[in-house]
Scaffold this active site. Structure first.
Site, PDB file in Angstrom:
ATOM      1  N   GLY A  11      29.395 -45.530 -16.714  1.00  0.00           N
ATOM      2  CA  GLY A  11      30.166 -46.745 -16.916  1.00  0.00           C
ATOM      3  C   GLY A  11      29.302 -47.847 -17.497  1.00  0.00           C
ATOM      4  O   GLY A  11      28.331 -48.283 -16.870  1.00  0.00           O
ATOM      5  N   THR A  14      31.345 -54.282 -17.961  1.00  0.00           N
ATOM      6  CA  THR A  14      30.716 -55.551 -17.576  1.00  0.00           C
ATOM      7  C   THR A  14      29.592 -55.342 -16.571  1.00  0.00           C
ATOM      8  O   THR A  14      28.476 -55.849 -16.753  1.00  0.00           O
ATOM      9  CB  THR A  14      31.770 -56.491 -16.964  1.00  0.00           C
ATOM     10  OG1 THR A  14      32.794 -56.728 -17.939  1.00  0.00           O
ATOM     11  CG2 THR A  14      31.159 -57.814 -16.557  1.00  0.00           C
ATOM     12  N   GLY A  17      26.607 -52.931 -17.965  1.00  0.00           N
ATOM     13  CA  GLY A  17      25.698 -53.698 -18.814  1.00  0.00           C
ATOM     14  C   GLY A  17      24.853 -54.651 -17.994  1.00  0.00           C
ATOM     15  O   GLY A  17      23.672 -54.862 -18.284  1.00  0.00           O
ATOM     16  N   ARG A  46      32.982 -44.148 -22.302  1.00  0.00           N
ATOM     17  CA  ARG A  46      34.011 -43.578 -23.174  1.00  0.00           C
ATOM     18  C   ARG A  46      33.655 -43.680 -24.652  1.00  0.00           C
ATOM     19  O   ARG A  46      33.992 -42.808 -25.428  1.00  0.00           O
ATOM     20  CB  ARG A  46      35.347 -44.276 -22.909  1.00  0.00           C
ATOM     21  CG  ARG A  46      36.026 -43.810 -21.637  1.00  0.00           C
ATOM     22  CD  ARG A  46      37.350 -44.491 -21.428  1.00  0.00           C
ATOM     23  NE  ARG A  46      37.186 -45.916 -21.115  1.00  0.00           N
ATOM     24  CZ  ARG A  46      38.171 -46.718 -20.734  1.00  0.00           C
ATOM     25  NH1 ARG A  46      39.401 -46.232 -20.625  1.00  0.00           N
ATOM     26  NH2 ARG A  46      37.955 -47.981 -20.451  1.00  0.00           N
ATOM     27  N   LYS A 106      35.443 -49.609  -4.659  1.00  0.00           N
ATOM     28  CA  LYS A 106      36.074 -49.781  -3.341  1.00  0.00           C
ATOM     29  C   LYS A 106      37.309 -48.907  -3.165  1.00  0.00           C
ATOM     30  O   LYS A 106      37.596 -48.436  -2.054  1.00  0.00           O
ATOM     31  CB  LYS A 106      36.427 -51.239  -3.075  1.00  0.00           C
ATOM     32  CG  LYS A 106      37.410 -51.884  -4.036  1.00  0.00           C
ATOM     33  CD  LYS A 106      36.708 -52.571  -5.163  1.00  0.00           C
ATOM     34  CE  LYS A 106      37.658 -53.355  -6.054  1.00  0.00           C
ATOM     35  NZ  LYS A 106      36.928 -53.972  -7.182  1.00  0.00           N
ATOM     36  N   GLU A 130      26.926 -51.342  -1.576  1.00  0.00           N
ATOM     37  CA  GLU A 130      26.917 -52.790  -1.350  1.00  0.00           C
ATOM     38  C   GLU A 130      27.834 -53.532  -2.316  1.00  0.00           C
ATOM     39  O   GLU A 130      28.519 -54.482  -1.941  1.00  0.00           O
ATOM     40  CB  GLU A 130      25.487 -53.337  -1.478  1.00  0.00           C
ATOM     41  CG  GLU A 130      25.361 -54.807  -1.157  1.00  0.00           C
ATOM     42  CD  GLU A 130      25.675 -55.111   0.304  1.00  0.00           C
ATOM     43  OE1 GLU A 130      26.668 -55.839   0.549  1.00  0.00           O
ATOM     44  OE2 GLU A 130      24.951 -54.628   1.190  1.00  0.00           O
ATOM     45  N   ILE A 137      27.473 -60.580  -2.623  1.00  0.00           N
ATOM     46  CA  ILE A 137      27.190 -61.013  -1.251  1.00  0.00           C
ATOM     47  C   ILE A 137      26.705 -59.813  -0.437  1.00  0.00           C
ATOM     48  O   ILE A 137      27.391 -58.795  -0.375  1.00  0.00           O
ATOM     49  CB  ILE A 137      28.460 -61.592  -0.585  1.00  0.00           C
ATOM     50  CG1 ILE A 137      29.088 -62.676  -1.465  1.00  0.00           C
ATOM     51  CG2 ILE A 137      28.139 -62.145   0.790  1.00  0.00           C
ATOM     52  CD1 ILE A 137      30.442 -63.144  -0.974  1.00  0.00           C
ATOM     53  N   ASP A 202      43.656 -54.661  -3.489  1.00  0.00           N
ATOM     54  CA  ASP A 202      42.202 -54.727  -3.689  1.00  0.00           C
ATOM     55  C   ASP A 202      41.509 -55.255  -2.429  1.00  0.00           C
ATOM     56  O   ASP A 202      40.510 -54.695  -1.967  1.00  0.00           O
ATOM     57  CB  ASP A 202      41.897 -55.627  -4.889  1.00  0.00           C
ATOM     58  CG  ASP A 202      40.413 -55.865  -5.080  1.00  0.00           C
ATOM     59  OD1 ASP A 202      39.729 -54.982  -5.643  1.00  0.00           O
ATOM     60  OD2 ASP A 202      39.913 -56.927  -4.650  1.00  0.00           O
ATOM     61  N   LYS A 206      38.789 -53.304   0.383  1.00  0.00           N
ATOM     62  CA  LYS A 206      37.528 -53.868   0.871  1.00  0.00           C
ATOM     63  C   LYS A 206      37.546 -54.045   2.386  1.00  0.00           C
ATOM     64  O   LYS A 206      36.542 -53.791   3.067  1.00  0.00           O
ATOM     65  CB  LYS A 206      37.268 -55.201   0.172  1.00  0.00           C
ATOM     66  CG  LYS A 206      37.101 -55.084  -1.332  1.00  0.00           C
ATOM     67  CD  LYS A 206      37.099 -56.446  -1.997  1.00  0.00           C
ATOM     68  CE  LYS A 206      37.035 -56.328  -3.511  1.00  0.00           C
ATOM     69  NZ  LYS A 206      37.167 -57.646  -4.185  1.00  0.00           N
TER      70      LYS A 206
END
Length: 428
Positions: A11, A14, A17, A46, A106, A130, A137, A202, A206
Site C-alpha cells: 500500500g 497517503t 508514502g 495497484r 482496524k 498501533e 496517538i 469506523d 476501533k
C-alpha cells in the site's frame, strides 16, 4: 555491522508514502532508537507508475500483494485496507511464513483479529497495530504497557475524526449536517461514500480493539451497539450549547459483572469535560484505571504523518525485539465476554421530537414519559418552522435506559410525531 530490519510495504497511498518519508527523514534517529537500521526492501500497490511524491526506485516492486509474504523481508506492513480481500490474504500468508506483521487496518482486526493473534502466537512472531486506533496517538501502547498494572474500568472517547470535524464545524458556524458533510468531502476529510464514518462503523471497529486490549476480552465487534450522526441537526447543537453541553460521537466500553458493554453513539458532553474541547479531526481516548486513575490520550487521529509515525513506532519495537501478545495477554487468557444489556444502565438523556404544531402534543409526550417511569428535567418547545412542525426537546432525569426506550415505544406511530425522535445520551 548490525543487521537491518527488512520491511516489505503493501500500500503506497497517503500512509504508505508517509512511512517512507518518516523512515528517510528520521533515519539516523530511528536507527539509534531501534538499535539497528530499518530498511524497506519491497513494495506493492495497484499502480506502479503513479507519482506518489516519494522515490520507490530502490525497492523491489511486487505486483501481487500477497506475494510480499514470500519476499526476503522480516516484517510486512499492510496499509491496503478492507476487512477481507487482499489485506486478509496477506496477513494470513505473512504469519504463516513466520514473519512479523504490522497493520493500520482496524476493520480487519475488528473482524479477524483473534484469528490473526492466534496465528502470530503459533508462529512466535509479532502482530502489531498501533496505527489502527486513533492514528498517531499511542493509546494501544499506553494501555498494553503503561497501564498494564491496572484493571481498566471504562474506556471511552472520540474515535472518528470525520465525525468530530463535522460536529465541531456545525457547533462553531451554526451550519447543518448536510452542508458541513459536503465541505468535509471537498477537503478530503470524508470519503465519497461517508457511511462508515458518519454511521459510526469506523469508530466501532476501533472501540472493539480498544475493549480487547483494555479489558483482556476477546474482540467482539458484533457486540457493539452502533449509531452515527447523520440525524443530528443544527438545532440539536444549539440546544445542547444552551444547556451547557457539546455534541460529540463517543465510543464507550465497560466490562462488568453483566458482561462487556460497547456502544458508539452521539452524546451530549458537559462543556467542562476534556472531550468537549476536542475539535476538528482530533481524536481523544479516556481510560480509567483502578490505581492510575483517569488517563487522557489526545492527538491527531489520522493523516499521513501521525499514522505513519505509529507504524514506524511498531517497527522500532520489533527491531528491538520488544513485543508481546497482540492483545496484551495470550489468546488463551482472553476472556469470552457476553454483551451486557443496555436496558439496566442508568443515565440522563436528550430527546428531540419533530411534532405537529397543535394543541395536546406536549401532553401526549409527557404522558408517555410518565407512564414509562421517566421524570422530565426540562422541556423546551421552539417556534414552528414554515412547514407547520415544531421541535420539542426533553432532558430527562436519571432513569434506566429501558424506561426511556419504553417511553419512545409508546409514542411510535403517533400522529403527533412528524419524524423519528432523536435520542442522545448525556455523558456523566
Amino acid at each position: 555491522m548490525t543487521t537491518a530490519l527488512r520491511v516489505a510495504l503493501a500500500g503506497l497511498g497517503t500512509v504508505g508514502g508517509g512511512v517512507i518519508r518518516v523512515l528517510e527523514a528520521n533515519r539516523e534517529l530511528i536507527t539509534r532508537r531501534a538499535g539497528r537500521p530499518i530498511d524497506i526492501v519491497a513494495v506493492s500497490a495497484r499502480d506502479r507508475s503513479k507519482d506518489r511524491g516519494v522515490d520507490i526506485s530502490g525497492f523491489q516492486w511486487v505486483d501481487d500483494t500477497s506475494a510480499l509474504a514470500r519476499c526476503d523481508a522480516d516484517v510486512v506492513v499492510e496499509l491496503v485496507g478492507g476487512a477481507d480481500g487482499p489485506a486478509l490474504a496477506l496477513a494470513r500468508a505473512t504469519l504463516a511464513a513466520g514473519k512479523g506483521f504490522v497493520t493500520a487496518n482496524k476493520a480487519m482486526l475488528a473482524h479477524h483479529g483473534l484469528e490473526l493473534a492466534e496465528a502470530a502466537e503459533t508462529a512466535k512472531v509479532p502482530l502489531k497495530f498501533e496505527a489502527a486506533v486513533a492514528g498517531g496517538i499511542p493509546v494501544i501502547k499506553g494501555l498494553r504497557e503503561g497501564a498494564a498494572a491496572n484493571a481498566i474500568g471504562r474506556v471511552y472517547g472520540i474515535l472518528n475524526g470525520t465525525c468530530n470535524f463535522i460536529l465541531s464545524k456545525m457547533e462553531s458556524e451554526g451550519r447543518d449536517f448536510v452542508d458541513v458533510l459536503a465541505e468535509a468531502q471537498a477537503l478530503g476529510y470524508a470519503e465519497a461514500d461517508p457511511s462508515f464514518d458518519i454511521d459510526g462503523v469506523d469508530a466501532a471497529h476501533k472501540l472493539s480493539i480498544l475493549s480487547s486490549v483494555a479489558f483482556g476480552t476477546r474482540p467482539a465487534f458484533g457486540g457493539v451497539a452502533i449509531s452515527g450522526i447523520r440525524h443530528v441537526i443544527a438545532a440539536d447543537i444549539a440546544e445542547a450549547a444552551a444547556l451547557g453541553y457539546r455534541v460529540r460521537l463517543v465510543g464507550v466500553a465497560e466490562a462488568g459483572a453483566n458482561g462487556l458493554f460497547q456502544r458508539v453513539h452521539a452524546h451530549l458532553v458537559p462543556a467542562d469535560h476534556p472531550l468537549a474541547h476536542v475539535t476538528g479531526s482530533t481524536n481523544a481516548v479516556v481510560a480509567e484505571g483502578n490505581y492510575v486513575g483517569r488517563l487522557l490520550f489526545q492527538g491527531a487521529g489520522a493523516g499521513d504523518g501521525p499514522t505513519a509515525s505509529a507504524v514506524v513506532a511498531d517497527l522500532i519495537d520489533i527491531a528491538r525485539g520488544e513485543y508481546g501478545p497482540a492483545y496484551a495477554m495470550p489468546v488463551a487468557a482472553l476472556a469470552e465476554a457476553s454483551a451486557a444489556p443496555a436496558g439496566d444502565r442508568r443515565g440522563r438523556a436528550y430527546l428531540r421530537f419533530t411534532v405537529a404544531d397543535r394543541v395536546g402534543v406536549l401532553a401526549e409526550i409527557a404522558a408517555a414519559m410518565r407512564d414509562a417511569g421517566v421524570s422530565i428535567e426540562s422541556l423546551i418547545q421552539r417556534a414552528a418552522p414554515e412547514d407547520g412542525t415544531a421541535l420539542v426537546v426533553i432532558v430527562t432525569h436519571e432513569a434506566p435506559e429501558s424506561h426511556i426506550g419504553a417511553a419512545l415505544e409508546r409514542l411510535r406511530g403517533s400522529q403527533s410525531l412528524a419524524g423519528e425522535p432523536l435520542w442522545m445520551h448525556i455523558l456523566d
